[in-house]
Design an enzyme around this catalytic site. Structure first.
Site, PDB file in Angstrom:
ATOM      1  N   GLY A   4       0.808  -1.200   0.000  1.00 53.60           N
ATOM      2  CA  GLY A   4       0.000   0.000   0.000  1.00 53.60           C
ATOM      3  C   GLY A   4       0.844   1.252   0.000  1.00 53.60           C
ATOM      4  O   GLY A   4       0.474   2.267  -0.608  1.00 53.60           O
ATOM      5  N   THR A   5       1.981   1.203   0.665  1.00 51.65           N
ATOM      6  CA  THR A   5       2.897   2.350   0.669  1.00 51.65           C
ATOM      7  C   THR A   5       3.400   2.643  -0.738  1.00 51.65           C
ATOM      8  O   THR A   5       3.443   3.802  -1.168  1.00 51.65           O
ATOM      9  CB  THR A   5       4.080   2.077   1.615  1.00 51.65           C
ATOM     10  OG1 THR A   5       3.591   1.943   2.949  1.00 51.65           O
ATOM     11  CG2 THR A   5       5.097   3.210   1.560  1.00 51.65           C
TER      12      THR A   5
ATOM     13  N   GLN B  18      -7.827   2.429   4.745  1.00 54.05           N
ATOM     14  CA  GLN B  18      -8.651   2.024   5.884  1.00 54.05           C
ATOM     15  C   GLN B  18     -10.104   1.763   5.506  1.00 54.05           C
ATOM     16  O   GLN B  18     -10.851   1.174   6.299  1.00 54.05           O
ATOM     17  CB  GLN B  18      -8.592   3.082   6.986  1.00 54.05           C
ATOM     18  CG  GLN B  18      -7.266   3.154   7.712  1.00 54.05           C
ATOM     19  CD  GLN B  18      -6.929   1.872   8.464  1.00 54.05           C
ATOM     20  OE1 GLN B  18      -7.796   1.102   8.847  1.00 54.05           O
ATOM     21  NE2 GLN B  18      -5.638   1.631   8.650  1.00 54.05           N
TER      22      GLN B  18
ATOM     23  N   CYS C  66       5.294   9.844  22.073  1.00 53.60           N
ATOM     24  CA  CYS C  66       6.371   9.635  21.120  1.00 53.60           C
ATOM     25  C   CYS C  66       6.227   8.227  20.577  1.00 53.60           C
ATOM     26  O   CYS C  66       5.620   7.373  21.186  1.00 53.60           O
ATOM     27  CB  CYS C  66       7.740   9.813  21.764  1.00 53.60           C
ATOM     28  SG  CYS C  66       8.062   8.681  23.122  1.00 53.60           S
TER      29      CYS C  66
ATOM     30  N   HIS D 179      -3.243  -5.897   3.434  1.00 55.32           N
ATOM     31  CA  HIS D 179      -3.195  -6.404   4.804  1.00 55.32           C
ATOM     32  C   HIS D 179      -4.086  -5.618   5.760  1.00 55.32           C
ATOM     33  O   HIS D 179      -4.238  -6.002   6.913  1.00 55.32           O
ATOM     34  CB  HIS D 179      -1.756  -6.464   5.329  1.00 55.32           C
ATOM     35  CG  HIS D 179      -1.109  -5.144   5.587  1.00 55.32           C
ATOM     36  ND1 HIS D 179      -0.784  -4.271   4.587  1.00 55.32           N
ATOM     37  CD2 HIS D 179      -0.715  -4.563   6.732  1.00 55.32           C
ATOM     38  CE1 HIS D 179      -0.216  -3.197   5.105  1.00 55.32           C
ATOM     39  NE2 HIS D 179      -0.171  -3.344   6.407  1.00 55.32           N
TER      40      HIS D 179
END
Length: 383
Positions: free
Chosen positions: A73-74, A182, A325, A201
C-alpha cells in the site's frame, strides 16, 4: 496472564482471512510462473492474474485496465502522488493535501518539495474532519497539479467528506487522489476521485500487496524507470500467489462488511462510553458518528503512550500508540496535533472479524487499574 491474547490493531494489519490462506496455497501450486511469458505454465499464471484483476475491479467498481497491483500500500501511495504530479507538471507543481494524511503520502510530498515542488496543507477540525472551505480555496489556487485526501483517518477513524472534496476538485479541474487503505473492504468509498490506493493487509489479505487505480482520462506518469508490466505503472514481476490471496480476502471482506460493521460498531461505542467513565482525565477523539465502525482512539493525561502500550501488552492486549512519542520518530502524532487534541498517552483500538465482546469487556475491566498503576509510578496522585 492466563487469558488468551487480544489483538486490537487491525488498522495496522488485520489477521489473515481464512479464504486468503486457502487461495494462496492453491495459487502457490498453480501460479508460480512468470505471467508475461508464453508457455503453458505462464499462460495459466496470466489467467490467474487477469481473473484477480477483474475481481478486484468489480469490487471497486472500476475497469480492470485501470487497476494495477503494487508491492504494498505504501508503494501504491507513493506512485499515486508522484505519478499524479508528474503527469500534471504542465498544469503546475503544487500538491494540496489534508493535514492528516498517512505518512506514506507525506513522505512522497516531501520528495516532491525536495525536487522543487510546493505543497499546501489543509487543516481539519477538532473531530479530524477536513475544512471544506479551506480545501476549496486551496485546490482553486493557480498551479495546483494534484490534491490528496485520505478517505478515513487511520488514527482516529473519522470519515472524510470525499464526495464534497471531489466536487471542489472537479470545479477547479484538479484530479483527486484518495488514500482508501482504511476504507476498502469496510465501507464504500464515495465517487469522484481520479486516483486511488489501497493495502491488502488492512482488509485481511497478506502483506506485500497494494492496489493502485488510475481512472481513464487522468494524466498520470509512472515515477519509476520504464517497465511494461502492470500497464507500465508498476515495475517487476507481481507476487501472484499473494495477489490471488489478497483479492479473495477483498471479496470476502466486502461481502461481510455490513454485518461486521453492525457487530463491531456497538463494541467500539461501548469503549467510547466506558473508558472516559471509568478512567479519569481521558479524551476520546475523532468524530463520534461519521467514523469507521471498527476503530476508536483515546488519550490518557499523565500517562506516556509507549508505557501504556507495553503495560497493555503484558496483560495480553495488542494495541497501537501514536502519542507522546513513537519508537521510530520520538514525535507526537501529526494527526492528533493537527486536530488540536490531547496526544499524550494515546491508544488506538481497532477491531476485526475475530474480535469478541469478551475481549472488549476484559480490556475495559483491566484498563482503569493499568492506567492508575502507571500514574502512581509517575508520581501522579489524587486523580
Amino acid at each position: 496472564m492466563n487469558q488468551p491474547p487480544a489483538y486490537f490493531d487491525a488498522a495496522a494489519a488485520a489477521p489473515l482471512h481464512p479464504v486468503a490462506r486457502q487461495a494462496m496455497l492453491a495459487a502457490l501450486e498453480d501460479g508460480w510462473a512468470d505471467p508475461a511469458k508464453l508457455y503453458s505454465q505462464a499462460r495459466r499464471a496470466r489467467q490467474l492474474l487477469d481473473a484477480a484483476r477483474a475481481a478486484a475491479a468489480e469490487v471497486l467498481r472500476v475497469r480492470p485496465d485501470e487497476l494495477s497491483f503494487t508491492p504494498s500500500g505504501t508503494a501504491a501511495a507513493h506512485a499515486a502522488v508522484l505519478g499524479g504530479l508528474a503527469g500534471r507538471r504542465r498544469a503546475g507543481s503544487t500538491l494540496v493535501h489534508s493535514a492528516i494524511e498517512h505518512s506514506a503520502v507525506l513522505h512522497a510530498a516531501q520528495r516532491h518539495v525536495t525536487a522543487g515542488g510546493t505543497t499546501t496543507s489543509v487543516p481539519v477540525d477538532r473531530a479530524g474532519r477536513l475544512d471544506l472551505d479551506a480545501w476549496s480555496a486551496a485546490v482553486a489556487a493557480p498551479g495546483v497539479a494534484l490534491a490528496a485526501l485520505i478517505s478515513a483517518s487511520h488514527e482516529v477513524g473519522t470519515l472524510q467528506p470525499v464526495a464534497e472534496a471531489a466536487r471542489a476538485c472537479d470545479a477547479a479541474g484538479v484530479p483527486l487522489y484518495v488514500d482508501a487503505a482504511q476504507s476498502v473492504g469496510r465501507v464504500p468509498v464515495p465517487e469522484g476521485w481520479s486516483v486511488l490506493s489501497a493495502s491488502a493487509h488492512k482488509w485481511g489479505g497478506p502483506p506485500g500487496v497494494g492496489i493502485l487505480v488510475v481512472r481513464k482520462g487522468t494524466r498520470w506518469e509512472s515515477p519509476y524507470p520504464a517497465d511494461d508490466r502492470e500497464a507500465g505503472r508498476v515495475p517487476g514481476v507481481p507476487n501472484l500467489p499473494a495477489i490471488v490471496a489478497a483479492v479473495a480476502a477483498l471479496r470476502a471482506a466486502t461481502a461481510e462488511a455490513e454485518a461486521e460493521a453492525a457487530r463491531l460498531a456497538p463494541l467500539v461505542e461501548r469503549i467510547r462510553t466506558v473508558v472516559p467513565a471509568t478512567v479519569p482525565d481521558v479524551e476520546v477523539v475523532g468524530d463520534p458518528v461519521d467514523r469507521l465502525p471498527h476503530l476508536v482512539t483515546f488519550s490518557c493525561l499523565y500517562v506516556d503512550g509507549e508505557a501504556l502500550l507495553h503495560a497493555l501488552d503484558r496483560r495480553g492486549f495488542a494495541v497501537s500508540s501514536g502519542s507522546s512519542c513513537t519508537s521510530s520518530t520520538l514525535r507526537p502524532s501529526h494527526v492528533l496535533e493537527a486536530m488540536g487534541v490531547l496526544s499524550h498517552g494515546n491508544i488506538r483500538i481497532s477491531l476485526h472479524r475475530d474480535s469478541t465482546e469478551a475481549e472488549v469487556e476484559r480490556f475495559l475491566a483491566e484498563l482503569p487499574g493499568i492506567v492508575a498503576a502507571l500514574r502512581a509510578e509517575a508520581g501522579v496522585v489524587g486523580l
